[in-house]
Design an enzyme around this catalytic site. Structure first.
Site, PDB file in Angstrom:
ATOM      1  N   ASN A  66      36.007   8.119 -61.192  1.00 15.08           N
ATOM      2  CA  ASN A  66      34.818   8.173 -62.051  1.00 15.08           C
ATOM      3  C   ASN A  66      33.886   9.328 -61.726  1.00 15.08           C
ATOM      4  OD1 ASN A  66      34.194   6.950 -59.577  1.00 15.08           O
ATOM      5  ND2 ASN A  66      32.419   5.913 -60.427  1.00 15.08           N
ATOM      6  N   ARG A 117      54.465  11.614 -63.878  1.00 12.91           N
ATOM      7  CA  ARG A 117      54.887  11.691 -62.479  1.00 12.91           C
ATOM      8  C   ARG A 117      56.176  12.517 -62.467  1.00 12.91           C
ATOM      9  NH1 ARG A 117      56.446   5.329 -62.534  1.00 12.91           N
ATOM     10  NH2 ARG A 117      58.493   5.551 -63.471  1.00 12.91           N
ATOM     11  N   ALA A 174      -2.926  -5.219 -45.177  1.00 14.05           N
ATOM     12  CA  ALA A 174      -3.291  -3.921 -44.605  1.00 14.05           C
ATOM     13  C   ALA A 174      -2.959  -3.812 -43.126  1.00 14.05           C
ATOM     14  CB  ALA A 174      -4.777  -3.654 -44.818  1.00 14.05           C
ATOM     15  N   LYS A 181       4.909  -3.681 -42.547  1.00 16.55           N
ATOM     16  CA  LYS A 181       5.408  -5.019 -42.220  1.00 16.55           C
ATOM     17  C   LYS A 181       5.777  -5.840 -43.453  1.00 16.55           C
ATOM     18  CE  LYS A 181       2.770  -8.484 -40.394  1.00 16.55           C
ATOM     19  NZ  LYS A 181       2.127  -9.211 -39.283  1.00 16.55           N
ATOM     20  N   ARG A 219       3.762  -4.959 -33.837  1.00 16.57           N
ATOM     21  CA  ARG A 219       4.872  -5.590 -33.114  1.00 16.57           C
ATOM     22  C   ARG A 219       6.206  -5.526 -33.853  1.00 16.57           C
ATOM     23  NH1 ARG A 219       4.202 -11.177 -31.325  1.00 16.57           N
ATOM     24  NH2 ARG A 219       2.399 -11.508 -32.657  1.00 16.57           N
ATOM     25  N   ASN A 265       5.422 -11.590 -37.359  1.00 11.78           N
ATOM     26  CA  ASN A 265       4.764 -10.516 -36.605  1.00 11.78           C
ATOM     27  C   ASN A 265       5.724  -9.626 -35.841  1.00 11.78           C
ATOM     28  OD1 ASN A 265       1.964 -11.198 -37.189  1.00 11.78           O
ATOM     29  ND2 ASN A 265       2.419 -13.076 -36.077  1.00 11.78           N
ATOM     30  N   THR A 304     -10.591  -9.413 -41.643  1.00 12.09           N
ATOM     31  CA  THR A 304     -10.116 -10.043 -42.887  1.00 12.09           C
ATOM     32  C   THR A 304     -11.208 -10.108 -43.968  1.00 12.09           C
ATOM     33  OG1 THR A 304     -10.432 -12.141 -41.680  1.00 12.09           O
ATOM     34  CG2 THR A 304      -8.184 -11.380 -41.963  1.00 12.09           C
TER      35      THR A 304
HETATM   36  C1  UD1 Z   1      -6.328 -14.926 -39.003  1.00 11.63           C
HETATM   37  C2  UD1 Z   1      -7.536 -15.872 -39.065  1.00 11.63           C
HETATM   38  C3  UD1 Z   1      -7.241 -17.105 -38.220  1.00 11.63           C
HETATM   39  C4  UD1 Z   1      -5.985 -17.785 -38.692  1.00 11.63           C
HETATM   40  C5  UD1 Z   1      -4.823 -16.786 -38.702  1.00 11.63           C
HETATM   41  C6  UD1 Z   1      -3.641 -17.412 -39.373  1.00 11.63           C
HETATM   42  C7  UD1 Z   1      -9.519 -14.459 -39.357  1.00 11.63           C
HETATM   43  C8  UD1 Z   1     -10.697 -13.867 -38.684  1.00 11.63           C
HETATM   44  N1  UD1 Z   1      -8.693 -15.188 -38.582  1.00 11.63           N
HETATM   45  O1  UD1 Z   1      -6.232 -14.491 -37.648  1.00 11.63           O
HETATM   46  O2  UD1 Z   1      -8.326 -18.016 -38.318  1.00 11.63           O
HETATM   47  O3  UD1 Z   1      -5.679 -18.882 -37.863  1.00 11.63           O
HETATM   48  O4  UD1 Z   1      -5.163 -15.619 -39.442  1.00 11.63           O
HETATM   49  O5  UD1 Z   1      -2.533 -16.569 -39.262  1.00 11.63           O
HETATM   50  O6  UD1 Z   1      -9.331 -14.294 -40.540  1.00 11.63           O
HETATM   51  N2  UD1 Z   1      -5.582  -7.960 -42.522  1.00 11.63           N
HETATM   52  C9  UD1 Z   1      -6.005  -6.910 -43.311  1.00 11.63           C
HETATM   53  N3  UD1 Z   1      -7.044  -6.144 -42.903  1.00 11.63           N
HETATM   54  C10 UD1 Z   1      -7.703  -6.358 -41.741  1.00 11.63           C
HETATM   55  C11 UD1 Z   1      -7.272  -7.435 -40.936  1.00 11.63           C
HETATM   56  C12 UD1 Z   1      -6.215  -8.221 -41.341  1.00 11.63           C
HETATM   57  O7  UD1 Z   1      -5.443  -6.672 -44.384  1.00 11.63           O
HETATM   58  O8  UD1 Z   1      -8.640  -5.611 -41.469  1.00 11.63           O
HETATM   59  C13 UD1 Z   1      -4.472  -8.803 -42.972  1.00 11.63           C
HETATM   60  C14 UD1 Z   1      -3.247  -8.707 -42.086  1.00 11.63           C
HETATM   61  O9  UD1 Z   1      -2.338  -7.731 -42.571  1.00 11.63           O
HETATM   62  C15 UD1 Z   1      -2.669 -10.113 -42.191  1.00 11.63           C
HETATM   63  C16 UD1 Z   1      -3.873 -10.992 -42.423  1.00 11.63           C
HETATM   64  O10 UD1 Z   1      -4.893 -10.146 -42.900  1.00 11.63           O
HETATM   65  O11 UD1 Z   1      -1.820 -10.240 -43.307  1.00 11.63           O
HETATM   66  C17 UD1 Z   1      -4.323 -11.729 -41.165  1.00 11.63           C
HETATM   67  O12 UD1 Z   1      -4.671 -10.798 -40.183  1.00 11.63           O
HETATM   68  P1  UD1 Z   1      -4.377 -11.049 -38.665  1.00 11.63           P
HETATM   69  O13 UD1 Z   1      -4.891  -9.902 -37.895  1.00 11.63           O
HETATM   70  O14 UD1 Z   1      -2.962 -11.429 -38.457  1.00 11.63           O
HETATM   71  O15 UD1 Z   1      -5.336 -12.310 -38.400  1.00 11.63           O
HETATM   72  P2  UD1 Z   1      -5.347 -13.231 -37.147  1.00 11.63           P
HETATM   73  O16 UD1 Z   1      -6.136 -12.579 -36.087  1.00 11.63           O
HETATM   74  O17 UD1 Z   1      -3.997 -13.697 -36.833  1.00 11.63           O
HETATM   75 CA    CA Z   2      -1.831 -13.224 -37.564  1.00  4.88          CA
END
Ligand code: UD1
Ligand code: CA
Length: 450
Positions: free
Chosen positions: A368, A422, A10, A22, A15, A226, A81
């Site tokens: 064609n 021809r 989501a 993405k 970036r 990213n 997450t």
């Molecule tokens: C997360 C982890 C972190 C880990 C890192 C690895 C948490 C709180 N942190 O951090 O410990 O080291 O990943 O890459 O989980 N996403 C959603 N909905 C949301 C938020 C995120 O679907 O509300 C999805 C994003 O699209 C992505 C994934 O979850 O695919 C991770 O989200 P991201 O924001 O990149 O997490 P990080 O802060 O990097």
């Molecule tokens: Ca991440």
């Protein structure tokens, strides 16, 4: 143990600076999300739920093309997450098995890593996938006590001492589905980001006296994408790996670094691939074929002993039978070229079938498209199509027939017949000399005036 997947996808992917969600950006011509789904398929998941936000419809369409039964859970606001996983809850009512959570933007996960997580589940209630980070940067840190994972602390919330930990959270976890949702119920958002962290389930589980551990994989598998630079780097990693696999399988790559492969490219043993060849999605090349330099192939099948290129273009639906020849500046689309047939120079063969041992002369074109519809050209066996023949489809040329050079074929040609269409040639003795003299005189008059 039945297993289901939740794939988090989501995030906005700010970036990437893109209108495309993405997870739909391709690596080796296949969307990242599909790489994640294929990695997850090793668990034969009973169902897969993708949590989408931005570009939900587009993501759903791509996911369902890969696996019809994919369920979509929309996360309207990205509150973290744990909140993302919670959106998948309704897909799990009555489900007794395990859930594996993975990210849609980490395309390098290897199947055996997921298998190891499931194995570790037998002695543990919750299993997290971690990795030793060369540069731990902003990853969540895994606080271990022997084999027990006590908690995960996000970089933003970590003390200096915790920040010195190099064992990091990949984001993947495995847990009984109902247990995971009950742990998530207790997750709050009182932290530096004000988000619902999935990582908090570890501490909550430990408080309940449950067993939690971490399984490690190498960092390359957890590589996330990213930015466009990450995407290019990920593609390069994929290409290096895929080329090495082909070499191992007994394929000759004359200049491996110049051959661009798709995630699903299949090439048989003893095939030779010359420099600068591009494979789009859906290509199968059998054993002992030769793909010569600067050729571009997609959605096609090349059989044993065929020689393609240099500078050939095979488009979707090109079916080359054994020992066929497709030469320079030839484009083949949606056409079957039967055994031993040759299309050697400067031709377009589209929506057609070409019979065995037929020879297609230089510059032949199957016309064609009438501007509205596409039509088929059928050419039999042992036909000789003269150079610069225009075949105006729909049209059929029978076995053993011949077309004279420069013929525009608008009517079917019977087997063994010769088609000639021809203008008749006329030779006028001395006319060239007279014409040259006339033109030279004209030029001299003009030069004098100037
Ligand atoms: C997360 C982890 C972190 C880990 C890192 C690895 C948490 C709180 N942190 O951090 O410990 O080291 O990943 O890459 O989980 N996403 C959603 N909905 C949301 C938020 C995120 O679907 O509300 C999805 C994003 O699209 C992505 C994934 O979850 O695919 C991770 O989200 P991201 O924001 O990149 O997490 P990080 O802060 O990097
Ligand atoms: Ca991440």
């Amino acid at each position: 143990m039945t297993t289901a997947l939740v794939i988090l996808a989501a995030g906005k992917g700010t970036r990437m600076n893109s209108d495309l969600p993405k997870v739909l950006h391709p690596i080796a011509q296949v969307p990242m999300l599909i790489h994640a789904m294929r990695a997850g398929s090793v668990l034969s998941p009973e169902h897969t739920v993708i949590v989408t936000g931005h570009g939900s419809e587009a993501v759903a369409k791509v996911a369902r093309a890969e696996d019809e039964g994919t369920q979509i859970a929309v996360q309207e606001d990205q509150l973290g997450t744990a909140h993302a996983v919670a959106q998948a809850r309704s897909a799990f009512s009555g489900f007794e098995g395990d859930v594996v959570v993975l990210y849609g933007d980490t395309p390098f996960l290897q199947p055996d890593t997921l298998e190891r997580m499931i194995e570790a589940r037998s002695g543990n209630d919750l299993v997290i996938l971690g990795f030793e980070a060369a540069d731990p940067a902003r990853y969540g840190r895994l606080v271990m006590n022997g084999d027990v994972l006590e908690r995960i602390v996000e970089f933003k919330d970590a003390s200096d001492e915790e920040r010195s930990i190099t064992f990091c959270n990949s984001g993947l976890l495995a847990c009984n589905a109902q247990l995971l949702f009950s742990l998530i119920d207790e997750v709050g958002n009182d932290n530096a980001s004000g988000e619902y962290y999935l990582t908090d389930v570890v501490e909550i589980a430990r408080r309940r006296g449950l067993n939690v551990t971490a399984v490690a994989c190498d960092e390359a598998q957890t590589l996330g994408v990213n930015s466009r630079a990450d995407l290019a780097a990920a593609d390069a990693v994929f290409q290096t790996r895929a080329r090495a696999e082909l070499l191992d399988l007994g394929v000759t790559l004359m200049a491996p670094d110049t051959v661009y492969l798709a995630a699903d490219t299949v090439v048989g043993r003893d095939t030779v691939i010359e420099p600068n060849v591009v494979f789009g999605p859906g290509v199968t090349v059998e054993s002992g074929a030769t793909i010569r330099a600067f050729s571009h192939l997609e959605g096609c099948h090349v059989s044993r002993g065929a020689v393609v290129g240099p500078y050939a273009r095979l488009r979707p639906g090109a079916e080359l039978a054994e020992n066929t020849r497709v030469g320079n500046f030839v484009e083949i689309k949606n056409a079957e070229i039967a055994e031993g047939a040759k299309v050697n120079h400067l031709s377009y063969i589209g929506d057609a079938s070409v019979g065995a041992a037929t020879n297609i002369g230089a510059g032949t074109i199957t016309c064609n498209y009438d501007g509205v519809m596409k039509h088929k050209t059928t050419i039999g066996e042992n036909v000789f199509v003269g150079s610069n023949t225009m075949l105006v489809a729909p049209v059929t040329v029978g076995d053993g027939a011949m077309t004279a050079t420069g013929t525009v074929v608008t009517r079917d040609v019977d087997p063994d017949a010769l088609a000639v269409a021809r203008a008749k040639q006329e030779n006028k003795p001395g006319y060239a000399r007279k014409l040259f003299d006339m033109l030279k005189a004209k030029k001299a008059r003009r030069d004098k005036k100037a």
